[in-house]
Design an enzyme around this catalytic site. Structure first.
Site, PDB file in Angstrom:
ATOM      1  N   TYR A  64      20.414   5.718  -8.521  1.00 17.60           N
ATOM      2  CA  TYR A  64      21.741   6.177  -8.922  1.00 17.60           C
ATOM      3  C   TYR A  64      21.758   6.601 -10.405  1.00 17.60           C
ATOM      4  CZ  TYR A  64      23.276   3.642  -4.687  1.00 17.60           C
ATOM      5  OH  TYR A  64      23.433   3.173  -3.405  1.00 17.60           O
ATOM      6  N   HIS A 119      15.519   0.179  -0.751  1.00 19.69           N
ATOM      7  CA  HIS A 119      16.657   1.078  -0.507  1.00 19.69           C
ATOM      8  C   HIS A 119      16.624   1.723   0.877  1.00 19.69           C
ATOM      9  CE1 HIS A 119      19.720   3.596  -2.972  1.00 19.69           C
ATOM     10  NE2 HIS A 119      20.048   3.657  -1.715  1.00 19.69           N
ATOM     11  N   THR A 247      34.038   1.733  -3.334  1.00 14.39           N
ATOM     12  CA  THR A 247      34.096   2.167  -4.727  1.00 14.39           C
ATOM     13  C   THR A 247      35.256   3.136  -4.913  1.00 14.39           C
ATOM     14  OG1 THR A 247      32.722   2.875  -6.581  1.00 14.39           O
ATOM     15  CG2 THR A 247      32.638   4.266  -4.623  1.00 14.39           C
TER      16      THR A 247
END
Ligand SMILES: NC(=O)C1=CN([C@@H]2O[C@H](COP(=O)(O)OP(=O)(O)OC[C@H]3O[C@@H](n4cnc5c(N)ncnc54)[C@H](O)[C@@H]3O)[C@@H](O)[C@H]2O)C=CC1
Ligand SMILES: O=CCc1c[nH]c2ccccc12
Length: 296
Positions: A64, A119, A247
């Site tokens: 990210y 991930h 988020t």
């Protein structure tokens, strides 16, 4: 007067640690395509806002490019490190996990993460590669640099290969999870192995995947509980026993999401959403990596 943050309950993982049921993600809201070392102050402020509102579970990842912002936000929030639950994930440096965790910890300015995840499984072209990566994750846990270790985007076959040689089982699998991607078989398998699940994209059915068969039931329940459809979506995830990672860049939305902690759905309402959701399939992330027919 300052608002008292809503308390977010936690769930026990198979290694005895506790993970807050609702998390704040730095991936989709603040993701940076490049990593030139510059600091995105907006992202730092976003992290501080989330913590101020009561989000103590913070989700990051190497890819990210926001680990520095996450670390600065945490420092500037002045909330003691030990009160927070910080996740990061390895992908770019999957071939050298000991180096990857050190780099992440340096960027986060901390000496441990609460949860360290692989991930995605698509780096591996054999079971052996999954198993070697997992052995490196176990070393990270033993070193104390991660309290818990887990995976993300793993299907049953990836978990089975990993468990075949694991000495420490993954504590959690972070997957895309919402009424249009329910992974029923995968979650059943995980239950038998005591591997918890966390959901990214928990709002998908009421945002990106609209319109769809859950719309009516979501609208009715939102009216009943005086909340938005988004809060019903988050509640459904948590009432299924899955940790939700959401988020927003907007403080108001983050604050509103916390209303999902003020009620629970009845088992019948949970089932109504599940049944309606089962009529549609939608995958928002990693579509090119998964088999088009794979809904597990
Ligand atoms: N492990 C993995 O492969 C992945 C992990 N993640 C993690 O999960 C976190 C959350 O993922 P998301 O998919 O963003 O979660 P989400 O499904 O909760 O969506 C959040 C987004 O929906 C928007 N939203 C909320 N209410 C809305 C409304 N009424 N109308 C329109 N838009 C609305 C928000 O502004 C925000 O951009 C990420 O930041 C990241 O940390 C996300 C994707 C993949
Ligand atoms: O974690 C999943 C979503 C995501 C957001 N930004 C990136 C960059 C590279 C891989 C995945 C993602």
């Amino acid at each position: 007067m300052a608002k008292i943050p809503t308390e977010i309950p936690s769930m026990k993982l198979n290694d005895g640690t506790a993970i807050p049921m609702l998390g704040y993600g730095t991936g989709t809201a603040w993701y940076k395509s490049g990593n030139d070392g510059s600091i995105d102050r907006e992202a730092v402020e976003g992290v501080k806002t989330a913590i101020k509102l009561g989000y103590y579970h913070l989700d990051g990842a190497e890819v990210y490019n926001t680990e520095r912002e996450l670390g600065i936000g945490i420092k500037e929030s002045q909330v003691p490190r030990e009160r927070l639950f910080v996740t990061t994930k390895v992908m770019t440096n999957i071939k050298d996990i000991p180096k990857a965790i050190d780099m992440s910890l340096e960027k986060l300015q901390m000496d441990y993460v609460d949860l360290y995840l692989i991930h995605e499984p698509f780096f591996a072209s054999s079971d052996k590669e999954l198993q070697n990566a997992w052995a490196a994750m176990e070393s990270v846990k033993k070193s104390g640099k991660a309290r818990s270790i887990g995976v993300s985007n793993y299907l049953e076959k990836h978990l089975a290969a990993t468990l075949a040689t694991a000495t420490i089982p993954p504590s959690i699998n972070q997957i895309e999870y919402h009424p249009y991607l329910q992974h029923s078989d995968l979650l059943e398998y995980q239950t038998t192995k005591a591997i918890a699940a966390s959901a990214y994209g928990p709002l998908t059915a009421v945002t990106k995947a609209k319109p769809g068969p859950v719309d009516d039931v979501m609208a009715q329940l939102a009216k009943k509980y005086y909340v938005s459809e988004g809060e019903i979506a988050l509640r459904w995830v948590m009432d299924k026993g899955v940790v939700a990672v959401t988020t927003s860049r907007k403080e108001e939305r983050l604050s509103d999401y916390l209303r999902a902690m003020t009620f629970t759905l009845t088992p019948r309402e949970v089932k109504e959403i599940s049944d309606a959701g089962a009529e549609k399939h939608y995958r928002g992330f990693w579509a090119a990596k998964f088999d088009k027919n794979d809904r597990s």
